[in-house]
Design a protein around this motif. Sequence first.
Motif, PDB file in Angstrom:
ATOM      1  N   CYS A 106       0.816  -1.227   0.000  1.00  0.00           N
ATOM      2  CA  CYS A 106       0.000   0.000   0.000  1.00  0.00           C
ATOM      3  C   CYS A 106       0.843   1.267   0.000  1.00  0.00           C
ATOM      4  O   CYS A 106       0.382   2.320  -0.398  1.00  0.00           O
ATOM      5  CB  CYS A 106      -0.961  -0.003   1.188  1.00  0.00           C
ATOM      6  N   ARG A 107       2.055   1.203   0.462  1.00  0.00           N
ATOM      7  CA  ARG A 107       3.027   2.318   0.505  1.00  0.00           C
ATOM      8  C   ARG A 107       2.686   3.370   1.554  1.00  0.00           C
ATOM      9  O   ARG A 107       3.384   4.376   1.663  1.00  0.00           O
ATOM     10  CB  ARG A 107       3.194   3.002  -0.857  1.00  0.00           C
ATOM     11  N   THR A 108       1.621   3.181   2.342  1.00  0.00           N
ATOM     12  CA  THR A 108       1.258   4.213   3.314  1.00  0.00           C
ATOM     13  C   THR A 108       1.213   3.700   4.753  1.00  0.00           C
ATOM     14  O   THR A 108       1.241   4.494   5.682  1.00  0.00           O
ATOM     15  CB  THR A 108      -0.130   4.822   2.986  1.00  0.00           C
ATOM     16  N   CYS A 109       1.116   2.400   4.975  1.00  0.00           N
ATOM     17  CA  CYS A 109       0.979   1.864   6.339  1.00  0.00           C
ATOM     18  C   CYS A 109       2.337   1.906   7.060  1.00  0.00           C
ATOM     19  O   CYS A 109       3.369   2.196   6.451  1.00  0.00           O
ATOM     20  CB  CYS A 109       0.439   0.438   6.295  1.00  0.00           C
TER      21      CYS A 109
ATOM     22  N   CYS B  30       5.017  -0.354   5.510  1.00  0.00           N
ATOM     23  CA  CYS B  30       5.498   0.199   4.224  1.00  0.00           C
ATOM     24  C   CYS B  30       6.427   1.387   4.468  1.00  0.00           C
ATOM     25  O   CYS B  30       7.482   1.505   3.839  1.00  0.00           O
ATOM     26  CB  CYS B  30       4.329   0.633   3.349  1.00  0.00           C
TER      27      CYS B  30
ATOM     28  N   CYS C   9       3.204  -5.513   5.056  1.00  0.00           N
ATOM     29  CA  CYS C   9       2.011  -4.713   4.718  1.00  0.00           C
ATOM     30  C   CYS C   9       0.810  -5.653   4.609  1.00  0.00           C
ATOM     31  O   CYS C   9       0.888  -6.690   3.942  1.00  0.00           O
ATOM     32  CB  CYS C   9       2.247  -4.013   3.378  1.00  0.00           C
TER      33      CYS C   9
HETATM   34 ZN   LIG Z   1       1.398  -1.050   3.438  1.00  0.00          ZN
END
Ligand SMILES: [Zn+2]
Length: 357
Positions: A100-103, A106, A114
């Motif tokens: 997701c690149r945001t959690c 990540c 993730c």
């Molecule tokens: Zn993530």
Amino acid sequence: MGSLASERSVVGLAAKDATGVLSPYTYTLRKTGEEDVVVKVLYCGICHTDIHQTKNHLGMSNYPMVPGHEVVGEVIEVGPAVSKFQPGDVVGVGVIVGCCRTCTPCKSDVEQYCNKRIWSYNDVYTDGKPTQGGFASTMIVDQKFAVKIPAGLAPEQAAPLLCAGVTVYSPLKHFGLMAPGLRGAILGLGGVGHMGVKIAKVMGHHVTVISSSDKKKAEAMDHLGADAYLVSSDAAQMAAAADSLDYIIDTVPVFHPLEPYLSLLKLDGKLILLGVINEPLQFVSPMVMLGRKALTGSFIGSMTETQEVLEFCAKKGLTSTIEMVKLDYVNQAIERLERNDVRYRFVVDVAGSKFEP
Ligand SMILES: [Zn+2]
Ligand SMILES: NC(=O)C1=CN([C@@H]2O[C@H](COP(=O)(O)OP(=O)(O)OC[C@H]3O[C@@H](n4cnc5c(N)ncnc54)[C@H](OP(=O)(O)O)[C@@H]3O)[C@@H](O)[C@H]2O)C=CC1
Ligand SMILES: O=C/C=C/c1ccc(O)c(O)c1
Ligand SMILES: [Zn+2]
């Protein structure tokens, strides 16, 4: 530059049901996106997870399924925003191809944890298409999920590092187990296990192999450089090794009792579970309380650690031990892997094979 023209038709070997037998399958890949690299598959390792997935050991398999997540290939095209790679580069692709690149995981550079990770096969990509793995002519991967194969590593030797190698490297690093002089054990001498012995030896550890039989003893000591070898069913050998280990890396892919192994750990020793087991495991609590022992697990490694283990192996002159086969042998190779008959990882020469039944 990328051609954004059309979806590509590719051929792979897919399991069509839980027998796990692979046969030719034609499907389309997405158009090359901005950040995508198109990879012509050269080699792909066969991991025991491929058996768990194709044979539906976890009850979550979708078919047709093209397995394979130890993929080495050549970049043949890049999307317009790709900065890491150019055509001609030799790259690796492993177990995950999206996150997701945001959690928190990540953002902490451990994207393998993730909860929205996208698996390289048996999953659905952001465009709604099923993901398919490396037993195929071509893969398309976001540049974040590809690594560079260092010049000093033979591409076929590098394939097992993309899963087996990083899977042992990551916990050794994370749990502070890289210092020379530690006493470690590798339980289960297969694809992951043999990389465990090699990597731990290069770190300067005293390494014991714990195996289900004595069949692999000579090779473990002579070829892999293990310092000691225990047969897990030999009660006298196991008793003599009590309280002697800083860690055990457990790679066994089936149910097994944990208490005999917890007994081998010293104060603060760690039992690190890597095997995928679809049944509950058991132990009584004093087994960990009396000795402040830790029972933990670990899942592959991050993309950063994957690049790192490749460079570590190139620098130390460390390679995997493989049996190279053609695609027409892949079903036999899977059967042999299931029977514990491989030294120590099958790698399929995909580009050097024909996709025929
Ligand atoms: Zn993530
Ligand atoms: N945590 C993670 O991120 C990862 C997990 N895995 C998982 O790790 C496990 C090991 O993978 P891999 O090394 O590829 O597997 P292999 O089949 O290559 O090796 C497993 C080893 O376990 C031992 N073993 C004991 N009992 C059995 C049995 N009944 N059947 C087969 N092997 C047995 C054997 O060693 P011996 O002869 O010495 O007893 C065998 O060589 C799998 O469950 C796989 O899914 C794999 C990669 C990443
Ligand atoms: O081989 C790599 C994948 C390992 C893996 C670990 C845990 C799990 O639930 C899986 O489905 C695969
Ligand atoms: Zn794997």
